[in-house]
Write a protein that holds these residues in place. Structure first.
Motif, PDB file in Angstrom:
ATOM      1  N   PRO A 333      29.106  50.408  18.393  1.00 45.17           N
ATOM      2  CA  PRO A 333      30.238  49.825  19.114  1.00 45.17           C
ATOM      3  C   PRO A 333      31.141  50.879  19.744  1.00 45.17           C
ATOM      4  O   PRO A 333      31.279  51.998  19.247  1.00 45.17           O
ATOM      5  CB  PRO A 333      30.977  49.048  18.025  1.00 45.17           C
ATOM      6  CG  PRO A 333      30.609  49.733  16.758  1.00 45.17           C
ATOM      7  CD  PRO A 333      29.198  50.205  16.937  1.00 45.17           C
ATOM      8  N   LEU A 334      31.768  50.486  20.856  1.00 50.16           N
ATOM      9  CA  LEU A 334      32.727  51.319  21.567  1.00 50.16           C
ATOM     10  C   LEU A 334      34.067  50.606  21.639  1.00 50.16           C
ATOM     11  O   LEU A 334      34.134  49.365  21.546  1.00 50.16           O
ATOM     12  CB  LEU A 334      32.230  51.593  22.990  1.00 50.16           C
ATOM     13  CG  LEU A 334      30.954  52.423  23.139  1.00 50.16           C
ATOM     14  CD1 LEU A 334      30.500  52.425  24.598  1.00 50.16           C
ATOM     15  CD2 LEU A 334      31.170  53.839  22.641  1.00 50.16           C
ATOM     16  N   PRO A 335      35.173  51.345  21.816  1.00 51.33           N
ATOM     17  CA  PRO A 335      36.475  50.697  22.002  1.00 51.33           C
ATOM     18  C   PRO A 335      36.483  49.854  23.273  1.00 51.33           C
ATOM     19  O   PRO A 335      35.673  50.066  24.191  1.00 51.33           O
ATOM     20  CB  PRO A 335      37.444  51.888  22.120  1.00 51.33           C
ATOM     21  CG  PRO A 335      36.718  53.047  21.544  1.00 51.33           C
ATOM     22  CD  PRO A 335      35.262  52.812  21.810  1.00 51.33           C
ATOM     23  N   LEU A 336      37.387  48.920  23.327  1.00 50.04           N
ATOM     24  CA  LEU A 336      37.495  48.038  24.488  1.00 50.04           C
ATOM     25  C   LEU A 336      37.856  48.828  25.745  1.00 50.04           C
ATOM     26  O   LEU A 336      38.816  49.593  25.763  1.00 50.04           O
ATOM     27  CB  LEU A 336      38.561  46.969  24.242  1.00 50.04           C
ATOM     28  CG  LEU A 336      38.895  46.063  25.436  1.00 50.04           C
ATOM     29  CD1 LEU A 336      37.672  45.237  25.849  1.00 50.04           C
ATOM     30  CD2 LEU A 336      40.083  45.160  25.116  1.00 50.04           C
ATOM     31  N   ASP A 337      37.065  48.648  26.790  1.00 48.06           N
ATOM     32  CA  ASP A 337      37.371  49.156  28.126  1.00 48.06           C
ATOM     33  C   ASP A 337      37.922  47.975  28.911  1.00 48.06           C
ATOM     34  O   ASP A 337      37.169  47.168  29.460  1.00 48.06           O
ATOM     35  CB  ASP A 337      36.097  49.714  28.769  1.00 48.06           C
ATOM     36  CG  ASP A 337      36.326  50.279  30.166  1.00 48.06           C
ATOM     37  OD1 ASP A 337      37.327  49.910  30.811  1.00 48.06           O
ATOM     38  OD2 ASP A 337      35.487  51.080  30.615  1.00 48.06           O
ATOM     39  N   LEU A 338      39.244  47.837  28.950  1.00 44.08           N
ATOM     40  CA  LEU A 338      39.852  46.639  29.521  1.00 44.08           C
ATOM     41  C   LEU A 338      39.527  46.457  31.003  1.00 44.08           C
ATOM     42  O   LEU A 338      39.207  45.331  31.413  1.00 44.08           O
ATOM     43  CB  LEU A 338      41.366  46.656  29.301  1.00 44.08           C
ATOM     44  CG  LEU A 338      42.106  45.407  29.799  1.00 44.08           C
ATOM     45  CD1 LEU A 338      41.565  44.148  29.147  1.00 44.08           C
ATOM     46  CD2 LEU A 338      43.609  45.537  29.567  1.00 44.08           C
ATOM     47  N   PRO A 339      39.598  47.500  31.833  1.00 44.69           N
ATOM     48  CA  PRO A 339      39.220  47.270  33.236  1.00 44.69           C
ATOM     49  C   PRO A 339      37.803  46.729  33.389  1.00 44.69           C
ATOM     50  O   PRO A 339      37.553  45.876  34.243  1.00 44.69           O
ATOM     51  CB  PRO A 339      39.362  48.668  33.856  1.00 44.69           C
ATOM     52  CG  PRO A 339      40.430  49.331  33.040  1.00 44.69           C
ATOM     53  CD  PRO A 339      40.156  48.853  31.639  1.00 44.69           C
ATOM     54  N   GLN A 340      36.873  47.200  32.568  1.00 42.57           N
ATOM     55  CA  GLN A 340      35.510  46.675  32.655  1.00 42.57           C
ATOM     56  C   GLN A 340      35.454  45.217  32.227  1.00 42.57           C
ATOM     57  O   GLN A 340      34.771  44.395  32.852  1.00 42.57           O
ATOM     58  CB  GLN A 340      34.557  47.514  31.807  1.00 42.57           C
ATOM     59  CG  GLN A 340      33.096  47.131  31.994  1.00 42.57           C
ATOM     60  CD  GLN A 340      32.147  48.034  31.225  1.00 42.57           C
ATOM     61  OE1 GLN A 340      32.556  48.988  30.579  1.00 42.57           O
ATOM     62  NE2 GLN A 340      30.857  47.735  31.290  1.00 42.57           N
ATOM     63  N   LEU A 341      36.181  44.866  31.152  1.00 44.68           N
ATOM     64  CA  LEU A 341      36.215  43.470  30.721  1.00 44.68           C
ATOM     65  C   LEU A 341      36.772  42.586  31.830  1.00 44.68           C
ATOM     66  O   LEU A 341      36.238  41.496  32.097  1.00 44.68           O
ATOM     67  CB  LEU A 341      37.080  43.331  29.466  1.00 44.68           C
ATOM     68  CG  LEU A 341      37.245  41.906  28.933  1.00 44.68           C
ATOM     69  CD1 LEU A 341      35.929  41.356  28.416  1.00 44.68           C
ATOM     70  CD2 LEU A 341      38.314  41.854  27.836  1.00 44.68           C
ATOM     71  N   LYS A 342      37.826  43.044  32.495  1.00 45.46           N
ATOM     72  CA  LYS A 342      38.425  42.246  33.565  1.00 45.46           C
ATOM     73  C   LYS A 342      37.444  42.031  34.710  1.00 45.46           C
ATOM     74  O   LYS A 342      37.367  40.934  35.277  1.00 45.46           O
ATOM     75  CB  LYS A 342      39.701  42.930  34.069  1.00 45.46           C
ATOM     76  CG  LYS A 342      40.852  42.859  33.078  1.00 45.46           C
ATOM     77  CD  LYS A 342      42.173  43.317  33.676  1.00 45.46           C
ATOM     78  CE  LYS A 342      42.284  44.820  33.730  1.00 45.46           C
ATOM     79  NZ  LYS A 342      43.640  45.249  34.168  1.00 45.46           N
ATOM     80  N   ARG A 343      36.692  43.062  35.051  1.00 44.93           N
ATOM     81  CA  ARG A 343      35.734  42.926  36.149  1.00 44.93           C
ATOM     82  C   ARG A 343      34.616  41.951  35.791  1.00 44.93           C
ATOM     83  O   ARG A 343      34.132  41.203  36.640  1.00 44.93           O
ATOM     84  CB  ARG A 343      35.167  44.298  36.515  1.00 44.93           C
ATOM     85  CG  ARG A 343      36.201  45.213  37.158  1.00 44.93           C
ATOM     86  CD  ARG A 343      35.584  46.510  37.685  1.00 44.93           C
ATOM     87  NE  ARG A 343      36.597  47.340  38.309  1.00 44.93           N
ATOM     88  CZ  ARG A 343      37.263  48.318  37.705  1.00 44.93           C
ATOM     89  NH1 ARG A 343      37.002  48.601  36.425  1.00 44.93           N
ATOM     90  NH2 ARG A 343      38.175  49.019  38.340  1.00 44.93           N
ATOM     91  N   ILE A 344      34.196  41.958  34.536  1.00 46.80           N
ATOM     92  CA  ILE A 344      33.154  41.022  34.110  1.00 46.80           C
ATOM     93  C   ILE A 344      33.665  39.583  34.193  1.00 46.80           C
ATOM     94  O   ILE A 344      32.999  38.692  34.732  1.00 46.80           O
ATOM     95  CB  ILE A 344      32.684  41.353  32.681  1.00 46.80           C
ATOM     96  CG1 ILE A 344      31.959  42.697  32.659  1.00 46.80           C
ATOM     97  CG2 ILE A 344      31.768  40.250  32.144  1.00 46.80           C
ATOM     98  CD1 ILE A 344      31.683  43.223  31.264  1.00 46.80           C
ATOM     99  N   PHE A 345      34.868  39.348  33.651  1.00 51.10           N
ATOM    100  CA  PHE A 345      35.437  38.005  33.737  1.00 51.10           C
ATOM    101  C   PHE A 345      35.664  37.596  35.192  1.00 51.10           C
ATOM    102  O   PHE A 345      35.472  36.428  35.558  1.00 51.10           O
ATOM    103  CB  PHE A 345      36.755  37.929  32.967  1.00 51.10           C
ATOM    104  CG  PHE A 345      36.600  37.521  31.525  1.00 51.10           C
ATOM    105  CD1 PHE A 345      35.909  36.384  31.174  1.00 51.10           C
ATOM    106  CD2 PHE A 345      37.175  38.275  30.507  1.00 51.10           C
ATOM    107  CE1 PHE A 345      35.767  35.999  29.847  1.00 51.10           C
ATOM    108  CE2 PHE A 345      37.037  37.905  29.180  1.00 51.10           C
ATOM    109  CZ  PHE A 345      36.340  36.769  28.848  1.00 51.10           C
ATOM    110  N   ALA A 346      36.068  38.547  36.025  1.00 56.09           N
ATOM    111  CA  ALA A 346      36.301  38.236  37.440  1.00 56.09           C
ATOM    112  C   ALA A 346      35.013  37.774  38.113  1.00 56.09           C
ATOM    113  O   ALA A 346      35.015  36.836  38.925  1.00 56.09           O
ATOM    114  CB  ALA A 346      36.881  39.451  38.155  1.00 56.09           C
ATOM    115  N   LYS A 347      33.902  38.422  37.779  1.00 50.56           N
ATOM    116  CA  LYS A 347      32.612  37.985  38.334  1.00 50.56           C
ATOM    117  C   LYS A 347      32.292  36.561  37.895  1.00 50.56           C
ATOM    118  O   LYS A 347      31.831  35.745  38.701  1.00 50.56           O
ATOM    119  CB  LYS A 347      31.502  38.938  37.876  1.00 50.56           C
ATOM    120  CG  LYS A 347      31.479  40.281  38.557  1.00 50.56           C
ATOM    121  CD  LYS A 347      30.176  41.030  38.267  1.00 50.56           C
ATOM    122  CE  LYS A 347      29.964  41.280  36.793  1.00 50.56           C
ATOM    123  NZ  LYS A 347      28.714  42.050  36.535  1.00 50.56           N
TER     124      LYS A 347
END
Length: 607
Positions: A333-347
């Motif tokens: 596991p890795l720490p949360l990368d919030l910008p990446q999470l936002k881009r995934i949800f945006a898609k």
């Protein structure tokens, strides 16, 4: 607030492309893991009568649909996802009469019941599979049977038809001496894949589904349903099989290749789902169809959930819960990368803007507790604040939210420290294969990975109160729960949160009510703000002339409001503008005026 009390959206609000306002467009689904929800008979395992006894709790929370993980008859190799009889209840959970009672009592309270359905595979103890071992039986072609590779000894290492690996470790092929061939199992060796190419298999599945709908079930959540269509060549061979026209994949560090590219979203996926819709759901009203969708892209989600295509109502996509690991290995596991999470949800949100629908979830029976994963469970204050922040972030998106049991309490990971404390087949197999056999991960690293990502984190008993077994079973029961209760149940439990106005439970209750009451939240357009901000997840919801700003600080520090979000509140807001806040409305007004958010502070505000 139950389904009967929900505010019906106007027909002018088009919520999933071609169909205005389906009933589930402003509904909330609650997942019950029966084995861990409520034990009514003191045997340490949750059951149907236990669920029935807790329906008033769920009705008070305000959810509309209960999704039950499998309660069918099963050897329980994978906690019921290995079904040996689709038309009976496992004695662990009760009887068909108990199921009828649960349906009746749920319906009295305006609650619908959706059953988990596993039809990519069965148990190897199912009568269909037993019959399939005989090559002269009519069921002989109901599963994926293949011979050993030429020049090898059947049953010996390396004789498997191809190099595919199981998601639960080891080869995806198991040799059956009775048949003299191998059968495909993408999961446990006790979960052989059904051959959906055979129309008799599909007919039997549809007949069984109709039997349950006739009995009063309100729909199905379909486990790994996007794995039912395999990619085969003109001779019916699978990739990598000897003589196949299709290529196999390179092996990974554990010695196997991933079958997903050839078994997920195959060439007949749409055909099978459309046929299922016609044969099972045509002419029925008020049902819900949800598909677990490994290997599905956001573009395919739009197609499958577009009602014009007559397939499923919604899908569970996984990119947003699979990305936070090193080298695509779950146990790193890795720490949360919030910008990446936002881009995934945006898609995901953008893909269903014009057609189709989204499922909203961060937790279920296969995921760790989100407050431990992306929040902060180190102190009581940070746990409560981060649980609320993560709930607000998810529930303000466009789609249908799913609440996993205990999420509404802010339940945390169990933080086991020994391998013998775990029960999940996936974790135990992964440890054996990665640490003891392939030796690709150290014992210390693997234990840390299981503690952070293991499925047992979500499967510890529901924390009803602070008694010895958390109210899941009687404190003086002769048998302990099938898996240990989380030690923090004396601090985190429903009894302590039910009447607390500042609790996570009360906050979730308000979130659910807002979705019922507010057409903007249920159906408004979604637009991401400041995708690169490292701390704040901000977006707008717009419907007609109304606009809602949602800004959530997903960190434990005070941070500046992103510039574009700050511009939306530059003229100031008042307490009546605050729809919901993780603190209180007055605190949110001050924070927004100062263009900042406190630790784990979030607010939805009219602008």
């Amino acid at each position: 607030m139950t389904t009967a009390q929900r505010v019906v959206l106007p027909d002018s609000v088009r919520t999933n492309g071609t169909t205005p306002n389906p009933w589930w467009s402003n509904a909330v689904v609650y997942q019950v893991y029966p084995r861990s929800f409520q034990d009514s008979n003191g045997d340490g395992i949750g059951d149907l009568k236990g669920i029935t006894s807790r329906l008033d709790y769920l009705a008070d929370l305000g959810v509309d649909v209960l999704w039950l993980s499998p309660v069918y008859r099963s050897p329980q190799d994978d906690n019921g996802y290995d079904i040996s009889d689709y038309q009976d209840i496992d004695p662990l959970f009760g009887t068909l009469e108990d199921m009828d009672e649960l349906l009746a009592e749920a319906h009295k309270r305006g609650l619908k019941i959706v059953m988990d359905l596993v039809v990519n595979h069965t148990s190897d103890e199912h009568a269909w599979f037993e019959a399939s071992k005989d090559k002269s039986d009519p069921h002989a072609d109901w599963y994926w049977w293949r011979p050993a590779r030429p020049g090898t000894t059947p049953g010996e290492p390396g004789a498997e038809p191809n190099r595919w690996g199981s998601y639960f470790g080891g080869s995806a092929w198991e040799y059956c001496p009775e048949r003299g061939k191998y059968y495909l199992h993408q999961f446990s060796k006790k979960q052989p894949d059904l051959n959906w190419e055979n129309p008799a298999v599909r007919r039997a599945v549809y007949d069984m589904m109709n039997w349950w709908l006739d009995r009063g079930v309100d729909g199905f959540r379909m486990d790994v349903i996007t794995l039912i269509s395999k990619r085969i060549d003109s001779a019916g061979r699978l990739p990598g099989e000897y003589g196949s026209e299709l290529e196999d994949l390179p092996v990974g560090e554990e010695g196997y290749s991933n079958p997903n590219p050839f078994c997920a979203d195959g060439p007949r996926q749409d055909e099978f789902l459309a046929e299922m819709r016609r044969e099972v759901f045509a002419g029925r009203e008020g049902f819900l169809t949800v598909g677990e969708a490994p290997g599905i892209t956001v573009q395919r989600n739009e197609h499958i959930t577009n009602p014009a295509n007559g397939e499923l109502d919604m899908l569970f996509l996984f990119e947003h819960v699979d990305f936070d690991c090193e080298d695509n290995v779950k146990w790193k596991p890795l720490p949360l990368d919030l910008p990446q999470l936002k881009r995934i949800f945006a898609k995901q949100q953008s893909a269903v803007k014009n057609a189709g629908w989204a499922s909203l979830f961060t937790g279920n029976h296969d995921q760790p507790r989100v407050v431990s994963r992306w929040g902060d469970d180190s102190t009581e204050g940070s746990r409560v604040r981060s649980a609320k922040a993560l709930g607000l972030m998810l529930h303000m998106h466009r789609g249908t939210p799913y609440v996993y049991q205990g999420e509404e309490l802010g339940m945390t990971d169990v933080h086991f420290t020994r391998l013998d404390q775990y029960r999940d087949l996936e974790s135990l197999n992964a440890y054996r294969q990665r640490v003891e056999e392939a030796k690709v991960q150290s014992a210390e690293s693997m234990m840390a990975g299981i503690a952070a990502r293991g499925r047992d984190n979500a499967r510890t008993p529901m924390q009803w109160d602070g008694s010895a077994y958390a109210g899941f079973t009687a404190p003086d029961a002769a048998v302990e729960p099938w898996i240990s209760v989380n030690r923090n149940h004396t601090q985190i439990n429903a009894a302590g949160e039910f009447d607390d106005p500042d609790s996570v439970y009360t906050f979730y209750k308000r979130l659910i009510a807002i979705r019922h009451e507010n057409a903007l939240v249920a159906a408004g357009d979604w637009q991401l703000i400041d995708a690169d901000d490292q701390y704040v997840y901000a977006f707008t919801r717009t419907l007609g002339g109304e606009k809602l700003l949602v800004a959530v600080n997903l960190s434990g520090r005070t941070v500046d409001l992103p510039r574009d979000a700050a511009e939306l509140v530059q003229h100031g807001v008042t307490e009546p503008d605050i729809v919901i806040s993780t603190y209180d409305a007055s605190h949110a007004v001050v924070s927004l005026a100062n263009r900042e958010l406190g630790p784990w502070e979030g607010a939805a505000v009219r602008v």
